[in-house]
Structures are given as C-alpha cells and as structure tokens.
Design a protein around this motif. Structure first.
Motif, PDB file in Angstrom:
ATOM      1  N   ARG A 137       0.927  37.258  -0.017  1.00  0.00           N
ATOM      2  CA  ARG A 137       1.416  36.633   1.214  1.00  0.00           C
ATOM      3  C   ARG A 137       2.748  37.214   1.668  1.00  0.00           C
ATOM      4  O   ARG A 137       2.962  37.433   2.877  1.00  0.00           O
ATOM      5  CB  ARG A 137       1.551  35.117   0.984  1.00  0.00           C
ATOM      6  CG  ARG A 137       2.377  34.348   2.010  1.00  0.00           C
ATOM      7  CD  ARG A 137       1.753  34.385   3.397  1.00  0.00           C
ATOM      8  NE  ARG A 137       2.565  33.628   4.350  1.00  0.00           N
ATOM      9  CZ  ARG A 137       3.598  34.118   5.015  1.00  0.00           C
ATOM     10  NH1 ARG A 137       3.960  35.391   4.827  1.00  0.00           N
ATOM     11  NH2 ARG A 137       4.275  33.366   5.861  1.00  0.00           N
ATOM     12  N   TYR A 138       3.652  37.489   0.748  1.00  0.00           N
ATOM     13  CA  TYR A 138       5.025  37.811   1.155  1.00  0.00           C
ATOM     14  C   TYR A 138       5.432  39.262   0.920  1.00  0.00           C
ATOM     15  O   TYR A 138       6.539  39.655   1.308  1.00  0.00           O
ATOM     16  CB  TYR A 138       6.016  36.888   0.427  1.00  0.00           C
ATOM     17  CG  TYR A 138       5.909  35.458   0.890  1.00  0.00           C
ATOM     18  CD1 TYR A 138       6.435  35.057   2.115  1.00  0.00           C
ATOM     19  CD2 TYR A 138       5.255  34.505   0.117  1.00  0.00           C
ATOM     20  CE1 TYR A 138       6.330  33.751   2.551  1.00  0.00           C
ATOM     21  CE2 TYR A 138       5.145  33.191   0.546  1.00  0.00           C
ATOM     22  CZ  TYR A 138       5.676  32.817   1.758  1.00  0.00           C
ATOM     23  OH  TYR A 138       5.567  31.517   2.191  1.00  0.00           O
ATOM     24  N   THR A 139       4.577  40.061   0.281  1.00  0.00           N
ATOM     25  CA  THR A 139       4.930  41.463   0.050  1.00  0.00           C
ATOM     26  C   THR A 139       3.804  42.363   0.547  1.00  0.00           C
ATOM     27  O   THR A 139       2.704  41.908   0.837  1.00  0.00           O
ATOM     28  CB  THR A 139       5.185  41.756  -1.440  1.00  0.00           C
ATOM     29  OG1 THR A 139       3.937  41.922  -2.123  1.00  0.00           O
ATOM     30  CG2 THR A 139       5.983  40.635  -2.100  1.00  0.00           C
ATOM     31  N   ALA A 140       4.107  43.655   0.603  1.00  0.00           N
ATOM     32  CA  ALA A 140       3.088  44.642   0.959  1.00  0.00           C
ATOM     33  C   ALA A 140       2.504  45.309  -0.286  1.00  0.00           C
ATOM     34  O   ALA A 140       1.756  46.284  -0.187  1.00  0.00           O
ATOM     35  CB  ALA A 140       3.694  45.705   1.879  1.00  0.00           C
ATOM     36  N   VAL A 141       2.838  44.804  -1.471  1.00  0.00           N
ATOM     37  CA  VAL A 141       2.339  45.361  -2.726  1.00  0.00           C
ATOM     38  C   VAL A 141       0.839  45.107  -2.828  1.00  0.00           C
ATOM     39  O   VAL A 141       0.365  43.987  -2.602  1.00  0.00           O
ATOM     40  CB  VAL A 141       3.075  44.727  -3.919  1.00  0.00           C
ATOM     41  CG1 VAL A 141       2.493  45.223  -5.234  1.00  0.00           C
ATOM     42  CG2 VAL A 141       4.568  45.045  -3.856  1.00  0.00           C
ATOM     43  N   THR A 142       0.100  46.127  -3.160  1.00  0.00           N
ATOM     44  CA  THR A 142      -1.369  46.008  -3.213  1.00  0.00           C
ATOM     45  C   THR A 142      -1.938  46.036  -4.624  1.00  0.00           C
ATOM     46  O   THR A 142      -3.123  45.780  -4.805  1.00  0.00           O
ATOM     47  CB  THR A 142      -2.013  47.139  -2.401  1.00  0.00           C
ATOM     48  OG1 THR A 142      -1.590  48.408  -2.940  1.00  0.00           O
ATOM     49  CG2 THR A 142      -1.621  47.055  -0.932  1.00  0.00           C
ATOM     50  N   ILE A 176      14.605  37.096 -13.077  1.00  0.00           N
ATOM     51  CA  ILE A 176      13.918  38.367 -12.871  1.00  0.00           C
ATOM     52  C   ILE A 176      12.834  38.219 -11.803  1.00  0.00           C
ATOM     53  O   ILE A 176      12.679  39.066 -10.911  1.00  0.00           O
ATOM     54  CB  ILE A 176      13.304  38.860 -14.193  1.00  0.00           C
ATOM     55  CG1 ILE A 176      14.409  39.182 -15.208  1.00  0.00           C
ATOM     56  CG2 ILE A 176      12.394  40.069 -13.969  1.00  0.00           C
ATOM     57  CD1 ILE A 176      13.898  39.520 -16.596  1.00  0.00           C
ATOM     58  N   ARG A 177      12.092  37.134 -11.848  1.00  0.00           N
ATOM     59  CA  ARG A 177      10.987  36.935 -10.918  1.00  0.00           C
ATOM     60  C   ARG A 177      11.483  36.644  -9.498  1.00  0.00           C
ATOM     61  O   ARG A 177      10.880  37.106  -8.528  1.00  0.00           O
ATOM     62  CB  ARG A 177      10.079  35.818 -11.432  1.00  0.00           C
ATOM     63  CG  ARG A 177       9.454  36.183 -12.769  1.00  0.00           C
ATOM     64  CD  ARG A 177       8.529  35.110 -13.332  1.00  0.00           C
ATOM     65  NE  ARG A 177       8.087  35.481 -14.681  1.00  0.00           N
ATOM     66  CZ  ARG A 177       7.186  34.819 -15.390  1.00  0.00           C
ATOM     67  NH1 ARG A 177       6.625  33.728 -14.884  1.00  0.00           N
ATOM     68  NH2 ARG A 177       6.838  35.235 -16.597  1.00  0.00           N
ATOM     69  N   LEU A 178      12.567  35.883  -9.375  1.00  0.00           N
ATOM     70  CA  LEU A 178      13.150  35.659  -8.044  1.00  0.00           C
ATOM     71  C   LEU A 178      13.592  36.990  -7.443  1.00  0.00           C
ATOM     72  O   LEU A 178      13.330  37.281  -6.276  1.00  0.00           O
ATOM     73  CB  LEU A 178      14.347  34.715  -8.132  1.00  0.00           C
ATOM     74  CG  LEU A 178      14.155  33.311  -8.701  1.00  0.00           C
ATOM     75  CD1 LEU A 178      15.451  32.523  -8.570  1.00  0.00           C
ATOM     76  CD2 LEU A 178      13.019  32.589  -8.023  1.00  0.00           C
ATOM     77  N   SER A 179      14.287  37.777  -8.252  1.00  0.00           N
ATOM     78  CA  SER A 179      14.808  39.057  -7.777  1.00  0.00           C
ATOM     79  C   SER A 179      13.680  40.016  -7.405  1.00  0.00           C
ATOM     80  O   SER A 179      13.753  40.717  -6.392  1.00  0.00           O
ATOM     81  CB  SER A 179      15.698  39.681  -8.855  1.00  0.00           C
ATOM     82  OG  SER A 179      16.186  40.936  -8.446  1.00  0.00           O
ATOM     83  N   ALA A 180      12.626  40.047  -8.206  1.00  0.00           N
ATOM     84  CA  ALA A 180      11.505  40.945  -7.936  1.00  0.00           C
ATOM     85  C   ALA A 180      10.808  40.584  -6.636  1.00  0.00           C
ATOM     86  O   ALA A 180      10.449  41.464  -5.840  1.00  0.00           O
ATOM     87  CB  ALA A 180      10.520  40.904  -9.101  1.00  0.00           C
ATOM     88  N   MET A 181      10.591  39.285  -6.404  1.00  0.00           N
ATOM     89  CA  MET A 181       9.957  38.867  -5.157  1.00  0.00           C
ATOM     90  C   MET A 181      10.823  39.238  -3.958  1.00  0.00           C
ATOM     91  O   MET A 181      10.330  39.743  -2.946  1.00  0.00           O
ATOM     92  CB  MET A 181       9.708  37.359  -5.191  1.00  0.00           C
ATOM     93  CG  MET A 181       9.135  36.773  -3.913  1.00  0.00           C
ATOM     94  SD  MET A 181       7.482  37.372  -3.478  1.00  0.00           S
ATOM     95  CE  MET A 181       6.477  36.576  -4.728  1.00  0.00           C
ATOM     96  N   SER A 182      12.119  39.018  -4.072  1.00  0.00           N
ATOM     97  CA  SER A 182      13.031  39.361  -2.978  1.00  0.00           C
ATOM     98  C   SER A 182      13.019  40.860  -2.705  1.00  0.00           C
ATOM     99  O   SER A 182      12.986  41.298  -1.555  1.00  0.00           O
ATOM    100  CB  SER A 182      14.448  38.901  -3.318  1.00  0.00           C
ATOM    101  OG  SER A 182      15.377  39.359  -2.365  1.00  0.00           O
ATOM    102  N   ALA A 183      13.038  41.649  -3.760  1.00  0.00           N
ATOM    103  CA  ALA A 183      13.113  43.101  -3.602  1.00  0.00           C
ATOM    104  C   ALA A 183      11.869  43.682  -2.940  1.00  0.00           C
ATOM    105  O   ALA A 183      11.932  44.716  -2.279  1.00  0.00           O
ATOM    106  CB  ALA A 183      13.326  43.754  -4.966  1.00  0.00           C
ATOM    107  N   ASN A 184      10.738  43.033  -3.102  1.00  0.00           N
ATOM    108  CA  ASN A 184       9.483  43.570  -2.588  1.00  0.00           C
ATOM    109  C   ASN A 184       8.980  42.871  -1.328  1.00  0.00           C
ATOM    110  O   ASN A 184       7.960  43.275  -0.769  1.00  0.00           O
ATOM    111  CB  ASN A 184       8.407  43.494  -3.674  1.00  0.00           C
ATOM    112  CG  ASN A 184       8.623  44.496  -4.786  1.00  0.00           C
ATOM    113  OD1 ASN A 184       8.262  45.666  -4.656  1.00  0.00           O
ATOM    114  ND2 ASN A 184       9.220  44.049  -5.872  1.00  0.00           N
ATOM    115  N   ALA A 185       9.680  41.834  -0.890  1.00  0.00           N
ATOM    116  CA  ALA A 185       9.231  41.091   0.285  1.00  0.00           C
ATOM    117  C   ALA A 185       9.282  41.967   1.529  1.00  0.00           C
ATOM    118  O   ALA A 185      10.143  42.847   1.663  1.00  0.00           O
ATOM    119  CB  ALA A 185      10.101  39.858   0.488  1.00  0.00           C
ATOM    120  N   THR A 186       8.349  41.733   2.445  1.00  0.00           N
ATOM    121  CA  THR A 186       8.294  42.524   3.673  1.00  0.00           C
ATOM    122  C   THR A 186       9.432  42.190   4.621  1.00  0.00           C
ATOM    123  O   THR A 186       9.715  42.962   5.542  1.00  0.00           O
ATOM    124  CB  THR A 186       6.959  42.299   4.396  1.00  0.00           C
ATOM    125  OG1 THR A 186       6.775  40.890   4.608  1.00  0.00           O
ATOM    126  CG2 THR A 186       5.809  42.847   3.576  1.00  0.00           C
TER     127      THR A 186
END
Length: 607
Positions: A65-70, A263-273
């Motif tokens: 939903r929040y990133t472009a990671v496939t 770590i998980r908060l930071s990872a989601m933020s770093a990869n969010a569109t």
C-alpha cells in the motif's frame, strides 16, 4: 555482475527484549522442543515452528500500500545435523486470514538460504511468514532477515525522548535501544530532554548510556513543560538550523522498548512513495500479548482522543488473532512514532498543550498537509496500561481542555453538539458524586473559553491550581482498602447497562433522584468494574474501587455542591452555544503563533 545493494527492513527474532514478554509474540512452537535466543533458534528433532506471530510476520499489505517495493527476500542461516532434513515453508495470508503457500524448501547441511517473494495480492490485507519442521534430527537457524532493494536515499533517524522523574525507566530504555547494534546503527542522535527533579544524569547507570551512544547523546534539562514541551524541545534542537537532515522518532521514557520496531519504522519511512508518519502500536505492560489499539482516529465531535479505525481493534489478543485486514490511522501516539523530516519542516512544532492531545493535533495537522499516518501492525512497544489508571485524576483537566482546543481548531465544532457533550459528561460526574472530577472538568471548560492565553506558561502553573482545587473534594482522595471498607459495606453489583438510545433519559432520572435524595440509604461497596454513573448514582454513599486496584474512593451525596456545579455547567454550556463560532475562530487564528519557534523558545527559556 554488479552486486545488488539491499536494505534489511526486518529481522526475525525469537525472544523478546525482556523476560516479561510472552514467547508467543515472537515464535509459535512447543517450547519444550525449541531453545529460542534473541537472533537464533535451536530446534530439537521433530520440532515444528511458526513465525505467524506479532513480531514474526512481514506486513506485506502495508508494504504494497505505501511503498513501490515489489519483492522481499527472506534470508536465513542454518546448521543441520547429518540426519536432519529441515523443511522451510513460506506462507501468506489474505485480508480474511486465509492462508496460501508461497514456497517450500528442503534444507540440509549448513549454509545460507534465500527466498525471493513477490509483494502482490495484499492490497486489502495479509502478511507473510515462514514455518520450519526439523525432520530426523536437530537444527539451528540464525540471522534471519527480510530485505528489499535499497532505496536511492539513505534516510537516517534521530531519537527524541522526553522524561520526567523516571530516571531508572529512561536509563533502561536508552540502554535497550543503544545496546541493539542494528537499531543503534541507524541513529545519528539521541536527544534526552529531562524535565524532572530526579535527574537521569544522576543515575548510577548513566555512564553506560554515554559509553554506548558517545557523541550522539544530547542531554538537556528544562522546566517541566509536559510531554509537549519535552518532545518539542528535542525537535527544536534538531531543526534549529532551519532544516532537519533525519527523520525523528519520538519515544516515551517509560516504555519497554523493542529496538526492532525502530528498524521497521525507519524501513517503512525510507521506502514509502511519499513521506509518511509511521507509528508503533502500543502493547500492554500487564498483558504483554495484548494490543491497546490496532489503529485509531480522533473523534472530535465527541471530544474523544481515539476510536478504532475501520477494521481496527481495541484490546486485541495478539496470540490468537493476527492483524490480517489492513486498517488506516488518523494519528499515532508518541510512545514511539517516526516523524519524517519533510513533515516536521512543513508542519513545524505542535501546540503547547502540556499533556495529552499534542500528538493527536500534530497528526491531524500533518495529515491535512499531505502526510498521513501509518500504524504498523508488526511494530510495537510496551506501555503502562491506560485501563489501570483511574479516571478521577488531575490529568482529566488537560485531556478535556485540550480536546476542546483541538476540536475547535480542526473539527466542525458545532456549538449545539459540543455543549451537549460537555453537559452530558459533567452531569454524569455530578450524579455519581465525583464532585472533584466535575470541578476539574468545569475548570477545563472555563479555561478553554478564556482563550489561547491559558497556554502562555506551557501548563506549569496549572498543576498547582489543580492540586489546590481537587484538595477541597474528599472524593478525589484515594484511601487504602482496609480503611475505606472498615465498616464492611455490602458489595452491590450493577444490573444490565442501559440501552444507548435511553442513556439521556436514565441520566435525567439520576439527576432527579440525587436532587430529591430518593436514594438507597447507607454505605455500599462498588467494584471498579461496576463503576458506572447510572449505578453509583442510585446511592447516597459509595466506596468505589480505584481502577488502579491500589485503593478506594469514598463518595457522598452533597446536594449543595451538586446544585452549584449544575448551575455553573448550565452557564458554561449556554456560553459555548452562544459563542461557539467565535471561540473556534479565536483558537484557529492563534495556531501559527502558538506553534511558532519563538513562542516555544520563550517557554524553553522559562519566560
């Protein structure tokens, strides 16, 4: 061939940061057949292990939903005995919780195995996890990671912790965070804002914190400006140059910290569109498997801080229920929440509300500026349970006053609706003989009506005023059970709850009974569970157990106080109805000045 650069966005851990945490939050298995460590797991022959757990799952729906990671890569190191076959099953779920297999591997010997998984078919919900079966002999796995292609921008984080007279708790949180190498490696700075009289720097273990964090630690002291003042001081220090080079994780001092969540908060933020606020869920310290709220929105028309989001759950048991269906959030509590640098630059600082609602107001303002909040379902920290804190407390002043302020600024603030909510709430306190609590609420309404000048000192003077006000009412005093129940009053249990559409009628009847004195005579005992206004209001005197279960409070009917408070309530409600639009505009127009750096700096300087 060029080596692909990847980012670890999640580790699979097999034990919590503290023995109080139930193992089932990390791994689901027969504990007699496994030996879990923090980053490694030993499986006895025949052991079956599942990571379909709160911290074990990969939140695939939120990543889609929040990133472009496939795609995401699961990697684990393994060591198997000569007769061992280790079966690895990677499994996914959908929004309804139905499971579907993704991949299966059979592993022998020793080495590393990686499984690439597509992040698709998860829009409405679902997660990914793995299961292991040791066949024929024992095995060990370790260093289990989930990784994605590294984003172009390397986002770093800074941590801001606000603390007040909890040096031991603050030290414990800092040591836990700084002692996790993977989490600490993401952190550029830790700002500890100490507003108490028992200083963190005087604690015997403070030297260990300094040793762990080195020059990344920034420790400042200031007058007590509440949570709002503490957090905003740290944010101000990080943005003083006019920009912020890192995302900011705001964090309470008294949590049981899970560094993996950072770590998980930071990872989601770093990869969010796009830049998003990413929050940890609040887990209960008394029941370490229970989630306070999976996702919440403010209810401004009702002056309530939180209501479950669509598909949200309150009090979810994470051992039996997984958060498969995706939900959203209007804001996230600052027990642990990442604020992206872009949002901090655009939105600025929060309102100087001293205590409560500052995080909600910031979340609303950020959302309006285009920065939504995501409450990540596999990132949590443990916090003192709200339901074990008694409602009759000085903090109700700030909760109610600040709710009115935020409703005026961001809500419809319909005068008829708001005055009705105010009248109903305070009348309930009066009929249940909580006169000190009613007076606390009346002061909150008066101060809201008086306007933004009430926030001039950041809230410090109000603490003393509240203490003096509440001291005049014996029903605010908690006494030990042996004293309060010395006369052996009979325990009375409430009947069925009134129907929701009849609550106002029941309230009117309780008002009449209390006014006329047509009440059950003598003293009775009422449990915290049965402490409801429609029940307590039937009696002339009640000894009510405190929600904290540490004592009781004695309530006695006083017609004179009740009549005076009812008249004051009527006057205030009439003023709210008459001046509602004017009050809303007054508060809205004050926001730029109240949240401005000059106003906050004045408060930090003690002016």
């Amino acid at each position: 061939m060029q080596h692909e650069h990847r980012m670890t966005v999640q580790r699979t851990l097999f034990a919590g940061p503290d023995p109080r945490v139930v193992p089932g939050m990390y791994v689901d298995a027969d504990l007699a057949r496994i030996r879990p460590e923090r980053t490694a797991l030993r499986l006895e022959p025949g052991a079956v292990v599942s990571t379909n757990t709160y911290f074990g799952r990969f939140a695939a729906s939120y990543w889609q939903r929040y990133t472009a990671v496939t795609d995401v890569r699961l990697t684990l190191h393994h060591a198997c005995g000569p007769q061992t076959l280790l079966r690895l099953d990677v499994v996914a779920s959908d929004a309804s919780g139905r499971r579907r297999p993704l991949q299966t591997r059979e592993i022998t010997c020793q080495g590393e195995v990686s499984v690439d998984l597509e992040i698709r078919r998860f829009v409405d919900g679902g997660g990914i996890w793995f299961e292991l079966t040791a066949i024929g002999g024992g095995a060990q796995i370790s260093e289990v990671t989930w990784s994605v292609p590294a984003p172009e921008r390397d986002r770093r984080i800074s941590v801001v912790m606000c603390t007040y007279d909890r040096p031991a708790e603050a030290i414990s949180t800092l040591l836990t965070l700084g002692g996790d190498a993977a989490a600490a490696d993401l952190i550029d700075a830790v700002h500890v804002v100490d507003q108490g009289t028992r200083r963190v720097e005087d604690h015997d273990e403070f030297h260990r914190v300094k040793s762990l964090l080195g020059d990344r630690l920034h420790y400042v002291t200031q007058p007590n400006l509440g949570g709002a003042g503490g957090f905003n001081r740290g944010i101000r220090e990080l943005t003083r140059s006019g920009e912020c080079s890192t995302d900011i994780v705001v964090m309470d001092d008294d949590i049981l910290c899970e560094p993996e969540s950072v770590i998980r908060l930071s990872a989601m933020s770093a990869n969010a569109t796009r830049p998003i606020l990413v929050g940890s869920q609040m887990l209960l310290l008394s029941e370490t498997y229970r989630v306070h709220m999976t996702g919440e929105w403010e209810a401004l028309d009702e002056l309530k801080a939180g209501r479950p989001s669509a598909n949200g759950r309150n009090g979810l048991d994470a051992l039996t229920d997984q958060q498969d269906v995706r939900t959203d959030a209007g804001w996230n509590g600052w027990w642990s929440c990442l604020l992206p640098a872009e949002a901090v630059a655009a939105v600025g600082l929060s309102l100087p509300l001293f205590f409560q609602w500052d995080d909600i107001e910031f979340g609303i303002r950020a959302r309006k500026a285009g920065f939504p909040t995501v409450t990540l379902p596999n990132a949590g920290v443990w916090h003192a349970d709200f339901h074990l804190k008694d409602y009759n407390d000085w903090t109700r002043y700030f909760s109610w006053r600040n709710a009115m302020i935020v409703s005026a600024i961001h809500g419809r603030f319909d005068p008829k609706q708001i005055s009705g909510v105010v009248a109903r709430e305070i009348t309930q306190h009066i009929v249940s003989m909580q006169y000190g609590l009613a007076e606390t609420f009346l002061l909150a309404v008066r101060d809201f009506i008086s306007g933004p000048s009430v926030l001039h000192d950041g809230g410090q003077a109000k603490l003393g005023e509240l203490a003096r006000l509440r001291a005049d009412y014996p029903d605010t005093v908690r006494v030990d059970a042996a004293t309060g129940l010395a006369a052996d009053p009979p325990i009375v249990v409430k009947g069925p709850d009134p129907q929701r559409d009849r609550l106002d009628q029941v309230l009117a009847k309780r008002v009449v009974k209390q006014y006329l004195g047509r009440l059950a005579p003598g003293r009775v005992a009422i449990s915290a569970h049965d402490n409801r206004w429609w029940h307590v209001g039937l009696f002339a005197e009640a000894v009510v157990t405190d929600s904290s279960q540490t004592g009781v409070r004695i309530r006695r009917r006083d017609k004179g106080i009740a009549v005076r408070q009812a008249r004051e309530l009527a006057r205030l409600c009439l003023e709210l109805r008459r001046r509602g639009p004017e009050l809303a505009e007054m508060w809205r127009s004050a926001v730029p000045e109240l949240t401005g750096p000059d106003n906050w700096q004045r408060l930090f300087d003690g002016e």
